[in-house]
Design a protein around this motif. Sequence first.
Motif, mmCIF file in Angstrom:
data_model
loop_
_atom_site.group_PDB
_atom_site.id
_atom_site.type_symbol
_atom_site.label_atom_id
_atom_site.label_comp_id
_atom_site.label_asym_id
_atom_site.label_seq_id
_atom_site.Cartn_x
_atom_site.Cartn_y
_atom_site.Cartn_z
ATOM 1 N N ASP A 1 54.849 44.517 17.204
ATOM 2 C CA ASP A 1 54.655 44.187 18.791
ATOM 3 C C ASP A 1 54.589 45.022 19.345
ATOM 4 O O ASP A 1 55.500 46.168 19.062
ATOM 5 C CB ASP A 1 57.166 43.487 17.984
ATOM 6 N N ARG B 1 58.185 45.940 20.925
ATOM 7 C CA ARG B 1 58.713 47.115 20.368
ATOM 8 C C ARG B 1 58.253 48.355 19.667
ATOM 9 O O ARG B 1 59.332 49.374 19.067
ATOM 10 C CB ARG B 1 60.086 46.177 19.584
ATOM 11 N N GLN B 2 57.257 48.291 19.849
ATOM 12 C CA GLN B 2 56.933 49.544 18.771
ATOM 13 C C GLN B 2 56.994 49.407 17.472
ATOM 14 O O GLN B 2 57.519 50.270 16.882
ATOM 15 C CB GLN B 2 57.139 50.941 19.829
ATOM 16 N N PRO C 1 63.718 44.100 11.924
ATOM 17 C CA PRO C 1 62.651 44.722 12.061
ATOM 18 C C PRO C 1 61.949 44.292 10.611
ATOM 19 O O PRO C 1 62.629 44.714 9.676
ATOM 20 C CB PRO C 1 63.334 46.293 11.958
#
Length: 64
Positions: A24, A27-28, A37
């Motif tokens: 993503d 959101r890195q 995550p």
Amino acid sequence: MTTPFALQYATPRLPEPATPFVFDAARQMNICPDGSPAATNYPVLLSTSSTSSTAGSKTHNDDD
């Protein structure tokens, strides 16, 4: 016609393995399909053999 020597040992390229997450950019981070995550999903970490970077580690004299 015979095959050149080097090509006798060449193997076809394997396709990239499927990963259970996507990157993503907003959101890195890598995100699982449920939105969590990937770094907190232990089954994903164990199955994909994720590694961490050692760049900047204090094991090298030039990192100070």
